[in-house]
Write a protein that holds these residues in place. Structure first.
Motif, PDB file in Angstrom:
ATOM      1  N   GLN A   1       0.841  -1.204   0.000  1.00 59.79           N
ATOM      2  CA  GLN A   1       0.000   0.000   0.000  1.00 59.79           C
ATOM      3  C   GLN A   1       0.875   1.252   0.000  1.00 59.79           C
ATOM      4  O   GLN A   1       1.889   1.319   0.677  1.00 59.79           O
TER       5      GLN A   1
ATOM      6  N   GLU B   1      -9.253  -3.760  -4.051  1.00 57.69           N
ATOM      7  CA  GLU B   1      -9.479  -3.513  -5.475  1.00 57.69           C
ATOM      8  C   GLU B   1      -8.315  -4.070  -6.281  1.00 57.69           C
ATOM      9  O   GLU B   1      -7.157  -3.712  -6.081  1.00 57.69           O
ATOM     10  N   LYS B   2      -8.643  -4.964  -7.204  1.00 60.60           N
ATOM     11  CA  LYS B   2      -7.621  -5.682  -7.971  1.00 60.60           C
ATOM     12  C   LYS B   2      -6.682  -4.739  -8.721  1.00 60.60           C
ATOM     13  O   LYS B   2      -5.461  -4.907  -8.668  1.00 60.60           O
ATOM     14  N   GLU B   3      -7.224  -3.766  -9.422  1.00 61.97           N
ATOM     15  CA  GLU B   3      -6.375  -2.865 -10.209  1.00 61.97           C
ATOM     16  C   GLU B   3      -5.420  -2.064  -9.328  1.00 61.97           C
ATOM     17  O   GLU B   3      -4.253  -1.893  -9.661  1.00 61.97           O
ATOM     18  N   ARG B   4      -5.914  -1.587  -8.191  1.00 63.02           N
ATOM     19  CA  ARG B   4      -5.060  -0.844  -7.258  1.00 63.02           C
ATOM     20  C   ARG B   4      -3.946  -1.754  -6.734  1.00 63.02           C
ATOM     21  O   ARG B   4      -2.784  -1.361  -6.658  1.00 63.02           O
ATOM     22  N   THR B   5      -4.311  -2.967  -6.363  1.00 61.93           N
ATOM     23  CA  THR B   5      -3.329  -3.911  -5.839  1.00 61.93           C
ATOM     24  C   THR B   5      -2.250  -4.219  -6.872  1.00 61.93           C
ATOM     25  O   THR B   5      -1.063  -4.221  -6.560  1.00 61.93           O
TER      26      THR B   5
ATOM     27  N   GLN C   1     -11.744  -1.949   1.847  1.00 62.50           N
ATOM     28  CA  GLN C   1     -12.434  -2.075   0.562  1.00 62.50           C
ATOM     29  C   GLN C   1     -11.551  -1.582  -0.584  1.00 62.50           C
ATOM     30  O   GLN C   1     -11.419  -2.251  -1.611  1.00 62.50           O
ATOM     31  N   ALA C   2     -10.918  -0.438  -0.414  1.00 58.79           N
ATOM     32  CA  ALA C   2     -10.026   0.091  -1.450  1.00 58.79           C
ATOM     33  C   ALA C   2      -8.809  -0.813  -1.631  1.00 58.79           C
ATOM     34  O   ALA C   2      -8.347  -1.042  -2.754  1.00 58.79           O
TER      35      ALA C   2
END
Length: 77
Positions: A44, A55-59, A51-52
């Motif tokens: 991170q 998120e697959k794209e963020r990860t 919840q954020a």
């Protein structure tokens, strides 16, 4: 609870393979993992909600950034 990372790190140690841990978040103290890992890093970029963080794209974006940073460190050795 760290069972899988611990098992992987233990197996790697028996074969003298260095391991770093990439995780969503980490505790200050890693217990037995302290002795088995070169380091443990959170993917991170800043404090965010669960919840954020899920998120697959963020990860995927965050892990790419962290992996690139770490590869630059190890490439300099």
């Amino acid at each position: 609870a760290g069972k899988v990372p611990y098992g992987v790190a233990q197996l790697a140690a028996t074969h003298q393979v260095p391991v770093i841990g990439l995780c969503g978040s980490r505790e200050a103290e890693l217990g037995e993992l302290e002795h088995l890992l070169l380091g443990a890093f959170s993917i991170q970029q800043a404090p965010i909600s669960l919840q954020a963080a899920m998120e697959k794209e963020r990860t995927l974006k965050n892990i790419r950034i962290l992996a690139a940073d770490l590869s630059r460190i190890f490439a300099k050795k």
